[in-house]
Scaffold this active site. Structure first.
Site, PDB file in Angstrom:
ATOM      1  N   ALA A  51       0.797  -1.228   0.000  1.00  0.00           N
ATOM      2  CA  ALA A  51       0.000   0.000   0.000  1.00  0.00           C
ATOM      3  C   ALA A  51       0.838   1.291   0.000  1.00  0.00           C
ATOM      4  O   ALA A  51       0.657   2.148  -0.874  1.00  0.00           O
ATOM      5  CB  ALA A  51      -0.982  -0.042   1.167  1.00  0.00           C
ATOM      6  N   ARG A  96      -5.183   0.421  -9.249  1.00  0.00           N
ATOM      7  CA  ARG A  96      -5.587  -0.637  -8.307  1.00  0.00           C
ATOM      8  C   ARG A  96      -6.617  -0.039  -7.341  1.00  0.00           C
ATOM      9  O   ARG A  96      -6.491   1.121  -6.954  1.00  0.00           O
ATOM     10  CB  ARG A  96      -4.385  -1.190  -7.516  1.00  0.00           C
ATOM     11  CG  ARG A  96      -3.403  -1.975  -8.388  1.00  0.00           C
ATOM     12  CD  ARG A  96      -2.377  -2.720  -7.554  1.00  0.00           C
ATOM     13  NE  ARG A  96      -2.944  -3.917  -6.931  1.00  0.00           N
ATOM     14  CZ  ARG A  96      -2.285  -4.664  -6.039  1.00  0.00           C
ATOM     15  NH1 ARG A  96      -1.062  -4.326  -5.652  1.00  0.00           N
ATOM     16  NH2 ARG A  96      -2.842  -5.743  -5.524  1.00  0.00           N
ATOM     17  N   ASP A 250      -4.024  -2.687   3.890  1.00  0.00           N
ATOM     18  CA  ASP A 250      -4.237  -1.891   2.672  1.00  0.00           C
ATOM     19  C   ASP A 250      -5.278  -0.803   2.869  1.00  0.00           C
ATOM     20  O   ASP A 250      -5.253   0.215   2.185  1.00  0.00           O
ATOM     21  CB  ASP A 250      -4.645  -2.796   1.512  1.00  0.00           C
ATOM     22  CG  ASP A 250      -3.444  -3.578   1.027  1.00  0.00           C
ATOM     23  OD1 ASP A 250      -3.141  -4.633   1.626  1.00  0.00           O
ATOM     24  OD2 ASP A 250      -2.766  -3.110   0.102  1.00  0.00           O
ATOM     25  N   ASN A 260      -6.527  -6.517   4.009  1.00  0.00           N
ATOM     26  CA  ASN A 260      -5.130  -6.855   3.732  1.00  0.00           C
ATOM     27  C   ASN A 260      -5.150  -8.035   2.760  1.00  0.00           C
ATOM     28  O   ASN A 260      -6.215  -8.523   2.370  1.00  0.00           O
ATOM     29  CB  ASN A 260      -4.390  -7.180   5.043  1.00  0.00           C
ATOM     30  CG  ASN A 260      -2.886  -7.264   4.854  1.00  0.00           C
ATOM     31  OD1 ASN A 260      -2.279  -6.370   4.248  1.00  0.00           O
ATOM     32  ND2 ASN A 260      -2.257  -8.322   5.326  1.00  0.00           N
ATOM     33  N   LYS A 261      -3.980  -8.476   2.399  1.00  0.00           N
ATOM     34  CA  LYS A 261      -3.856  -9.547   1.399  1.00  0.00           C
ATOM     35  C   LYS A 261      -4.762 -10.734   1.700  1.00  0.00           C
ATOM     36  O   LYS A 261      -4.928 -11.122   2.858  1.00  0.00           O
ATOM     37  CB  LYS A 261      -2.380  -9.970   1.357  1.00  0.00           C
ATOM     38  CG  LYS A 261      -2.027 -11.109   0.439  1.00  0.00           C
ATOM     39  CD  LYS A 261      -2.465 -10.899  -0.992  1.00  0.00           C
ATOM     40  CE  LYS A 261      -2.018  -9.592  -1.603  1.00  0.00           C
ATOM     41  NZ  LYS A 261      -2.722  -9.280  -2.876  1.00  0.00           N
TER      42      LYS A 261
HETATM   43  O1  MRU Z   1      -1.227  -7.123  -3.690  1.00  0.00           O
HETATM   44  P1  MRU Z   1      -0.144  -6.538  -2.848  1.00  0.00           P
HETATM   45  O2  MRU Z   1       1.115  -7.333  -2.873  1.00  0.00           O
HETATM   46  O3  MRU Z   1       0.073  -5.064  -3.148  1.00  0.00           O
HETATM   47  O4  MRU Z   1      -0.720  -6.622  -1.361  1.00  0.00           O
HETATM   48  C1  MRU Z   1       0.054  -6.086  -0.319  1.00  0.00           C
HETATM   49  C2  MRU Z   1      -0.473  -6.318   1.026  1.00  0.00           C
HETATM   50  O5  MRU Z   1      -1.543  -6.847   1.219  1.00  0.00           O
HETATM   51  C3  MRU Z   1       0.345  -5.775   2.177  1.00  0.00           C
HETATM   52  O6  MRU Z   1       0.227  -6.584   3.304  1.00  0.00           O
HETATM   53  C4  MRU Z   1      -0.141  -4.367   2.522  1.00  0.00           C
HETATM   54  O7  MRU Z   1      -0.160  -3.560   1.394  1.00  0.00           O
HETATM   55  C5  MRU Z   1       0.691  -3.725   3.572  1.00  0.00           C
HETATM   56  S1  MRU Z   1       2.245  -3.186   2.929  1.00  0.00           S
HETATM   57  C6  MRU Z   1       3.066  -2.323   4.130  1.00  0.00           C
END
Ligand code: MRU
Length: 376
Positions: A51, A96, A250, A260-261
């Site tokens: 993020a 995104r 995120d 989050n992911k």
């Molecule tokens: O799809 P991504 O790799 O951008 O997803 C990232 C995540 O879910 C991270 O855990 C989140 O952005 C935190 S990053 C400090």
């Protein structure tokens, strides 16, 4: 070795350099972005991801978009320049949907650009180029994120004890931020404070950010790390190998629900079932107070090929139906605390979140600086 995920090279005629994260861990390759389209593609295809890093890259992307308009054969009017600013921002905003840091950074760039336009009308002295002002703002966003990550690390490290086993999901490290990370900053700062941790990293299907990026970063820094498949987290907890979970975020809604992911929600449920505290580490730029709860957080849907043809090989039958949400939402009831650069928000309530965001020193006054090591 230069492991800076996002870097602006040079002055206003410079360009954006990113680590192409899709090539890690086997190759450390840089992507030189000299136009806004390359930045857009890098965000969309996760060459730059996480993020805060997405927000920083997009801020620099706006500079490239506006510079493209300034550098045309005919000097553009001020109105044409501000139009190019709005166009660049609107374009990058479609790269995104879930990480709110993207929109937060773009809104800051919009504010800086509009302020510039106002000044040009009133300022009789030296006119400043729009791109100069925008670059200043992008650099400020970048620098602030660096500072926020280090503060998160300091506050989070106080929650962990020497010798503790911890688990994380996806990658919330230096690659995902200006440097140091959010969840991983907590581990790095704990290690810097002399606490030895053992980190279990979920591989994080389908794109393997945990295996490719988190395991790589932790090894680079000499943190003891063990990689597990996502499906092994329950067994690892049952065996008593971890006594805390720390993940990034995120987007955090006003009530504390956290996107989050994909897979994070499952990890939070497992942690609750085993009585293990589940922490979210994120800067205040990841909060979205315009959303009352996580219900309204937009969840990115990604291509089926990420599941059926991950990393160049077909692993599913032709034509199979696929569902591929890239994020999930962990309900606030499963979150012990949120670690941000202003301190530790605990308990996580709408009131605590609102007060922390309104008053920069509120978190510190409410225990952010207390040493609250968990007993193992
Ligand atoms: O799809 P991504 O790799 O951008 O997803 C990232 C995540 O879910 C991270 O855990 C989140 O952005 C935190 S990053 C400090």
């Amino acid at each position: 070795m230069n492991t800076t995920s996002v870097e602006w090279v040079g002055g206003i005629e410079g360009h954006l350099r990113l680590i192409d994260q899709t090539r890690l861990p086997t190759e450390l390759v840089y992507l030189e972005c000299r136009d806004i389209e390359t930045v857009f593609e890098a965000i969309r295809s996760l060459r730059v991801r996480g993020a805060p890093a997405i927000g920083i890259a997009a801020a620099y992307g706006v500079c490239l978009g506006v510079r493209g308009a300034e550098d045309g054969p005919v000097a553009p009017s001020q109105e044409a320049l501000t139009q190019s600013l709005e166009k660049a921002i609107d374009y990058l905003a479609t790269s995104r949907p879930t990480a709110v840091n993207l929109f937060w950074a773009l809104e800051r760039m919009r504010g800086a650009g509009r302020q510039w336009a106002g000044q040009q009308l009133s300022d009789q002295q030296t006119p400043q180029r729009l791109v100069e002002r925008l670059l200043e703002e992008a650099r400020a966003i970048h620098e602030e994120d660096r500072a926020m990550c280090h503060a998160i690390g300091r506050y989070g490290a106080a929650l962990l004890a020497d010798g503790q086993g911890v688990l994380t999901h996806c990658n919330a490290g230096g690659l995902a931020t200006a440097e140091y990370g959010t969840a991983l900053a907590v581990f790095f700062a704990a290690q810097d404070a002399g606490k030895r941790l053992h980190v279990y990293a979920d591989e994080t299907r389908p794109l393997l950010q945990g295996a490719r990026l988190t395991a790589w970063e932790l090894k680079q820094r000499g943190v003891d790390v063990t990689l597990i498949c996502d499906s092994m987290a329950a067994q690892v907890m049952r065996e008593g190998r971890v006594s805390a979970v720390v993940v990034g975020a995120d987007r955090i809604a006003a009530n504390g629900d956290t996107a989050n992911k994909i897979g994070t929600y499952g990890v939070a449920l497992l942690a609750a079932a085993h009585g293990i505290p589940f922490y979210v580490a994120a800067p205040t730029s990841t909060f979205d107070l315009s959303l009352a709860s996580g219900e309204a957080i937009p969840i990115e849907q990604r291509a089926a090929q990420e599941i059926t043809h991950g990393f160049g090989r077909q692993t599913a039958p032709d034509g199979v139906q696929v569902y591929n949400p890239a994020f999930d939402v962990t309900p606030v009831r499963l979150i012990r605390a949120i670690i941000c650069e202003r301190g530790v928000i605990e308990p996580v309530t709408p009131e605590m979140i609102a007060r922390t965001l309104q008053d920069a020193s509120f978190g510190q006054k409410n225990g952010g600086q207390k040493d609250r090591e968990l007993s193992r």
